[in-house]
Design an enzyme around this catalytic site. Structure first.
Site, PDB file in Angstrom:
ATOM      1  N   LYS A  94     -24.581  46.776  10.284  1.00  0.00           N
ATOM      2  CA  LYS A  94     -25.772  46.467  11.065  1.00  0.00           C
ATOM      3  C   LYS A  94     -26.171  47.608  12.011  1.00  0.00           C
ATOM      4  O   LYS A  94     -27.333  47.804  12.310  1.00  0.00           O
ATOM      5  CB  LYS A  94     -25.554  45.195  11.892  1.00  0.00           C
ATOM      6  CG  LYS A  94     -25.365  43.921  11.089  1.00  0.00           C
ATOM      7  CD  LYS A  94     -26.659  43.462  10.458  1.00  0.00           C
ATOM      8  CE  LYS A  94     -26.643  42.010  10.000  1.00  0.00           C
ATOM      9  NZ  LYS A  94     -25.550  41.611   9.131  1.00  0.00           N
ATOM     10  N   GLU A 126     -33.282  38.994  16.408  1.00  0.00           N
ATOM     11  CA  GLU A 126     -32.778  37.685  16.001  1.00  0.00           C
ATOM     12  C   GLU A 126     -31.365  37.911  15.491  1.00  0.00           C
ATOM     13  O   GLU A 126     -31.008  39.011  15.087  1.00  0.00           O
ATOM     14  CB  GLU A 126     -33.644  37.107  14.880  1.00  0.00           C
ATOM     15  CG  GLU A 126     -33.273  37.582  13.466  1.00  0.00           C
ATOM     16  CD  GLU A 126     -33.449  39.079  13.251  1.00  0.00           C
ATOM     17  OE1 GLU A 126     -34.209  39.707  13.996  1.00  0.00           O
ATOM     18  OE2 GLU A 126     -32.803  39.637  12.328  1.00  0.00           O
ATOM     19  N   SER A 161     -19.121  45.357   3.780  1.00  0.00           N
ATOM     20  CA  SER A 161     -20.158  45.484   4.816  1.00  0.00           C
ATOM     21  C   SER A 161     -19.668  45.215   6.234  1.00  0.00           C
ATOM     22  O   SER A 161     -20.298  45.650   7.195  1.00  0.00           O
ATOM     23  CB  SER A 161     -21.335  44.564   4.494  1.00  0.00           C
ATOM     24  OG  SER A 161     -20.887  43.238   4.265  1.00  0.00           O
TER      25      SER A 161
END
Ligand SMILES: *Cc1c(COP(=O)(O)O)cnc(C)c1O
Length: 387
Positions: A84, A106, A370
């Site tokens: 991220k 969000e 990830s």
């Protein structure tokens, strides 16, 4: 990069947002040609974010599984524990470039909220994060992290009280605050230019895979696998490999099995949500169906529009994996390699292991890991260990 991916994408937004989206696209395109911006991004990704991440040969896992070699692209080692950050940092620098001093985001599982809060703190920006009440309850540690990083967490009480509603609230905030606020959208979804610019910032994953594979094996990987929620780690993994001979495989959350899970590409149909046309889990009247997955980060009824086109064109294959299969892969990786994966990439790993077993031993399978599993420990404990 186009506004449309075949019939998918677009910008289905209220008119008040159109100037902001155009301004954002302009700033992003200029930043791509600006050597000082690129240098700053590269330096921060390296010194603050920990890039490049390793490509790790999982030797014991490969031996236990049989077949092709399994290599892990270690995005779990990025600062904050997930991919991220690649996107949040890029967009934070764009906000700075636009002269915007407030950022909003969000978050579902909380990983994007944490990444945005870290970037906000580092750049000195006011940061507010919308999060569904249900997610606030099940992701306590990430809520605490965001607060310690100086961000305000805004609970969302509407609907299913999860990610979809948090995106709605963030978009609603942005419509009235767009002059001094940038919306750091957390995946390769939403109105144009978000899917394109998020893919751009996440492509560092695929570029490194390509470079690391070529210098290590003298070739591209045979198969590359990534999990698909909104689709940002997957599109970042796939983009630089689209023109190579690597087979590409996206893995969605199948949930308990039986229902739709959160497998928008495998079990959905085209429609419009959150400013984009894409595959959605919806009923005959276009109402969004409730989704279900053991991994909060994959629990989304839509998917990035570029994946919709890649599915239709056949360049990327998309399948779904159940909660139980993902959990089995979680435990296997933990015990064979000493790596606790997040439950999202555990889905990708489960399918990669299955494919690897029917590939020759000299074949190479790369899985994008990830994120790390710290955020999921309570969830895994709640479910219990199958052994
Ligand atoms: C958020 C998240 C995902 C899903 O988001 P994408 O945009 O599909 O990448 C996957 N893995 C981890 C670790 C996440 O935090």
């Amino acid at each position: 990069m186009p506004e449309w991916y075949g019939p998918y994408g677009g910008a289905y937004v209220p008119e008040t947002l159109v100037p902001a989206l155009q301004e954002l696209e302009k700033a992003w395109r200029e930043s791509r040609r600006d050597p000082s911006f690129q240098q700053r991004l590269r330096t921060l990704l390296h010194e603050w974010g920990g890039r490049p991440t390793p490509l790790y040969f999982a030797e014991r896992l490969t031996r236990e599984n049989g077949g092709a070699g399994i290599y892990l692209k270690r995005e779990d080692l990025v600062h904050g524990g997930a991919h991220k950050l690649n996107n949040a940092l890029g967009q934070g620098l764009l906000a700075e470039r636009l002269g915007k001093r407030r950022i909003i985001a969000e978050t579902g599982a909380g990983q994007h909220g944490v990444a945005t809060a870290m970037v906000g703190a580092m750049l000195g920006l006011t940061t507010e994060v919308y999060m569904g009440e249900v997610d606030i309850e099940r992701q306590r540690p990430n809520v605490l992290r965001m607060r310690l990083l100086g961000a305000t967490v805004r609970p969302v009480r509407a609907g299913q009280r999860t990610l979809k509603e948090a995106i709605n609230e963030a978009l609603r905030d942005w419509i009235t605050t767009v002059r001094d606020t940038h919306y750091v959208l957390g995946s390769a979804v939403g109105p144009h230019p978000f899917p394109s610019l998020v893919a751009d910032f996440q492509s560092v994953i695929g570029k490194e895979i390509l470079h690391q594979s070529r210098s290590r094996f003298g070739a591209e990987p045979d198969l590359v696998v990534a999990c698909v929620g909104g689709g940002s780690n997957a599109i970042g993994t796939f983009h630089p490999l689209l023109r190579t001979r690597s087979r590409l495989l996206g893995v969605e959350a199948g949930g308990e099995g039986g229902g739709v899970g959160a497998a928008s590409l495998s079990r959905g149909s085209p429609g419009v949500l959150h400013g984009m046309r894409t595959y959605l889990l919806q009923d005959e009247e276009g109402q969004i169906l409730p989704t279900e997955s053991v991994s909060a980060g994959l629990d989304y009824a839509g998917v990035g529009p570029e994946h919709a086109r890649l599915k239709d064109s056949g360049r990327v294959e998309y399948v779904s994996v159940s909660n139980a299969e993902a959990l089995a892969a979680f435990h296997l990786l933990s015990r064979s390699e000493g790596i606790l994966p997040a439950l999202e990439p555990a889905h990708a790993l489960a399918e990669a292991l299955r494919r690897a077993r029917s590939l020759p031993r000299d074949a190479r399978v790369v899985v994008t890991l990830s994120g790390r599993g710290d955020k999921d420990l309570a969830e895994v404990e709640r479910i219990g260990d199958p052994r």
